[in-house]
Design a protein around this motif. Structure first.
Motif, short mmCIF file in Angstrom:
data_model
loop_
_atom_site.label_atom_id
_atom_site.label_comp_id
_atom_site.label_asym_id
_atom_site.label_seq_id
_atom_site.Cartn_x
_atom_site.Cartn_y
_atom_site.Cartn_z
N PRO A 601 -42.29 -85.61 4.50
CA PRO A 601 -43.45 -85.86 3.68
C PRO A 601 -43.08 -86.96 2.78
N GLU A 618 -54.45 -89.99 10.31
CA GLU A 618 -54.67 -88.65 10.69
C GLU A 618 -53.12 -88.18 10.82
N ALA A 621 -51.69 -81.28 8.85
CA ALA A 621 -52.45 -80.64 7.43
C ALA A 621 -50.95 -80.09 6.73
N LYS A 624 -50.01 -82.12 3.77
CA LYS A 624 -50.78 -82.50 2.79
C LYS A 624 -50.41 -81.72 1.27
N SER A 625 -49.85 -80.55 1.15
CA SER A 625 -49.41 -79.97 -0.02
C SER A 625 -48.22 -80.80 -0.62
N GLU A 629 -50.61 -85.45 -5.70
CA GLU A 629 -51.85 -85.55 -5.77
C GLU A 629 -52.30 -86.78 -6.29
N LEU A 632 -52.46 -89.34 -3.38
CA LEU A 632 -53.49 -89.19 -2.45
C LEU A 632 -54.85 -89.71 -3.18
N LYS A 636 -57.18 -92.78 -1.81
CA LYS A 636 -58.69 -92.71 -1.52
C LYS A 636 -59.41 -93.83 -2.29
N PHE A 642 -58.47 -89.60 5.00
CA PHE A 642 -57.45 -88.66 5.45
C PHE A 642 -58.32 -87.54 6.55
N TRP A 644 -56.73 -84.43 8.10
CA TRP A 644 -55.61 -83.46 8.22
C TRP A 644 -55.87 -82.75 9.41
N TYR A 646 -54.90 -79.47 11.82
CA TYR A 646 -54.39 -78.19 11.73
C TYR A 646 -54.02 -77.86 13.29
#
Length: 655
Positions: A601, A618, A621, A624-625, A629, A632, A636, A642, A644, A646
């Protein structure tokens, strides 16, 4: 006594003998390759200055560079900002501050963050603006439309997917922009008959009008035909409220109309269509895809179109008698598309081709009931064919492809995806020396032996697709690279015998822009380095599932592939270090990074922050956490989107 060095006199530059007009003519011939123009400007200072004065078109990657770019290219009149996801009011003020009345065209079709205030200042200060593209500006409202109405000289306007504009806003545009010749209102779902009626009444100069997916009815169509006497192109794709009612009562015609698109207008049958074609007798192209059944009644409604050259019926149900009617009635036909049609048989198709010997383009994609009988009649009758698409025609035997090479020597485009073609067929098709596009995906019976003939004979080839054609290996790719110097796109995905040797051969193709080598697991850093060094125009690269590509393969990409815009690195052996290396590619806009064993990450966060031009990412997912924040939000705000994923652990693509 120390000897004095002679003082050099003024140097004479032979290039100074050329007038600026002559140099401008030279520059006009260098538009195809941006590297050529760059090399030209580096010859000397005078050439650099002349190139700056000559350039009229600009397509910057980032809006924050607009000031520097416009100060150098002071005569720019066409600005395309579709690669700049974030364009603010301040950015627009920079443009009008430099360009003023010189600005003729601006493309904001993928840009966000500007408001009607910035748009207003741009329009008021650039009085000679004739072209404005605001497609996908889905936050603009009627206040912006009112501003657009002040552009009195506007001739071409795109508002596709500007979903909040209503009849009121469109009315302001219609009353203010009376010189409009092209207007695209695709997906303006809050605009109905009233708004389109205002356009018809006020914009008499319109030549092209796109009303796709709008809630308009037959009354609107009547008003268009009544008012717009110079209309040439009308697109009604997905206008599901249109039906036979009142269309049959059309009294006023539009004699200038040459193209009509009624795709997915399922409620309009031969009854309504007959009235439309009676009112538009000059039509040359009609598109009725995914509409009513093609039977003699529907084809009969086209009988009065004596100039009709192109019919597209993709996705329609057809009858054998309907196909025969096409063969009997549409005598000037040059293009026919029956892609995905249900009911196409040898009997009907053979009748058409025997009666239309001047046919130039034919699309029979997924017409799975036809056999080599149709191809036999086609190659005997339509010898002037330049485009043939017959993907997934499974019942056509291998001998038919030999006939194609013998009977259609002028072919420029040929799609044989998922067919029974073999090496003998390729050898015959190599006689089509004008081929530019050849698609051979999932052709399991071809090998190097057949493809080598293509490389030896089809020197004009620009696009080649070999997706999952597993019999292909290095020797044929080498032949293609040597014999096709204009090659721009090649797909060798899942050709499992491809090695670095193929990529080293392709490095000779200096015009190569797209390379898709997904699933070629024998490729390593060495092959990638060769492509990076030799193919400076490379803009799209897909090496997903190339497990042997590692961080060292990214170094030559970062150094030499400065035009790279899109890359897929999923399931490779690249780590945080390799990903961060790509930050030096200023053009990079889209990246797909799924299932990186060596990616963390923190590494992803560092790379995203460093790659300032990214607009589409891409990633797994699960990351992401772990990404802050604040980062991100920053990305944006910069214009990045993004995706994400799965499902990266259960990819749909085969390993």
């Amino acid at each position: 006594m120390q000897r004095k060095k002679p003082t050099p006199g003024p140097t004479f530059n032979r290039f100074d003998l050329l007038s600026e007009e002559i140099v401008f003519v030279i520059l006009d011939l260098l538009n195809d390759n941006p590297l050529d123009r760059k090399s030209f400007s580096l010859v000397c200072r005078s050439f650099c200055a002349i190139e700056s004065r000559h350039r009229r078109f600009l397509k910057p990657l980032r809006s924050e560079l607009l000031g520097k770019v416009l100060s150098r290219y002071s005569n720019a009149s066409i600005i395309d900002l579709s690669l700049c996801p974030r364009v603010t009011d301040a950015s627009l003020s920079v443009i009008w501050g430099f360009c003023k009345d010189k600005l003729r065209s601006i493309n904001l079709s993928r840009s966000k963050s500007f408001t009607h205030v910035g748009l207003s200042n741009l329009i008021r200060n650039c009085g000679n603006l004739v072209e404005l593209n605001l497609s996908n500006a889905n936050e603009l409202r009627d206040s912006a439309a009112e501003v657009i109405g002040e552009a009195k000289n506007l001739e071409r306007l795109w508002l596709s997917r500007c979903r909040w504009i209503t009849n009121i806003g469109l009315g302001c545009i219609a009353t203010g922009c009376r010189k409009l010749r092209l207007l695209s209102l695709n997906w303006l779902t809050l605009v109905d008959n009233v708004g389109v009626g205002l356009v018809a009444v006020n914009c008499k100069e319109l030549r092209s009008l796109d009303l796709s997916h709008m809630p308009i009815t037959n009354r609107c169509l009547s008003q268009i035909f009544l008012e717009l006497k110079q209309l040439e192109v009308l697109v009604l794709k997905g206008c599901s409220w249109l039906n036979n009612n009142r269309i049959a009562a059309l009294k006023e015609g539009c004699k200038s109309l040459v193209k009509l698109d009624m795709t997915s207008c399922e409620e309009v049958s031969h009854v309504g269509l007959s009235s439309i074609t009676t009112a538009t007798a000059s039509l040359r192209q009609i598109i009725l895809s995914y509409g009513s059944c093609v039977d003699p009644a529907l084809v009969g409604s086209l009988q009065k179109l004596s100039s009709l050259q192109s019919i597209k019926l993709d996705g329609c149900k057809v009858t054998s008698s309907g196909l025969k009617a096409i063969g009997q009635l549409c005598l000037s036909l040059l293009e026919l598309s029956l892609s995905m049609c249900i009911g196409v048989t040898d009997e009907g198709l053979s009748y058409i081709v025997k009666n239309h010997k001047h046919l130039r383009k034919l699309d029979i994609t997924c017409c799975r009931d036809i056999t080599e009988v149709s191809i036999d009649h086609l190659t005997e009758s339509c010898t002037s064919l330049i485009s043939l698409k017959m993907k997934s025609c499974w019942l056509v035997s291998d001998v038919a492809f030999v006939w194609i090479g013998q009977g259609c020597p002028f072919l420029q485009e040929l799609d044989l995806t998922h067919n029974e073609i073999d090496d003998e067929g390729l050898k015959s098709i190599s006689k089509c020396s004008r081929l530019k596009i050849l698609t051979l995906g999932i052709c399991l019976n071809i090998t190097d032996e057949g493809l080598i003939h293509i490389g030896m004979s089809c020197s004009k080839l620009k696009q080649l697709e070999l997706y999952k054609s597993d019999g292909i290996a290095d020797s044929s790719i080498s032949a293609i690279a040597s014999g096709c110097p204009d090659l721009e796109t090649i797909t060798i995905s899942y050709c499992h015998f491809i090695t670095d040797r193929s990529l080293m051969s392709l490095s000779k193709c200096s015009k190569l822009k797209t390379l898709e080598a997904r699933g070629c697991y024998l490729i390593t850093r060495d092959g990638l380095a060769a492509v990076a060094k030799g193919c400076k125009l490379l803009s799209k690269l897909d090496i997903k599932y190339c497990h042997n590509v590692d961080d060292f393969g990214m170094i030559p990409l970062a150094r030499f592939s400065q035009n790279l815009k899109q890359i897929n690195l999923s399931y490779t052996s690249i780590t945080d270090v390799g990903l961060l290396t790509l930050a030096s590619i200023g053009c990079l806009q889209a990246i797909t990074i799924l299932h990186f064993a060596g990616l963390t990450p923190n590494g992803l966060a560092d790379a995203l922050l460093a790659c300032s031009g990214l607009t589409k990412i891409e990633a797994p997912a699960s990351f992401k956490s772990s990404i802050p924040e604040r980062l991100l939000k920053h990305l944006k705000a910069r214009g990045s989107t993004f995706i994400w994923s799965y499902k990266y652990q259960a990819e749909l693509d085969p390993m």
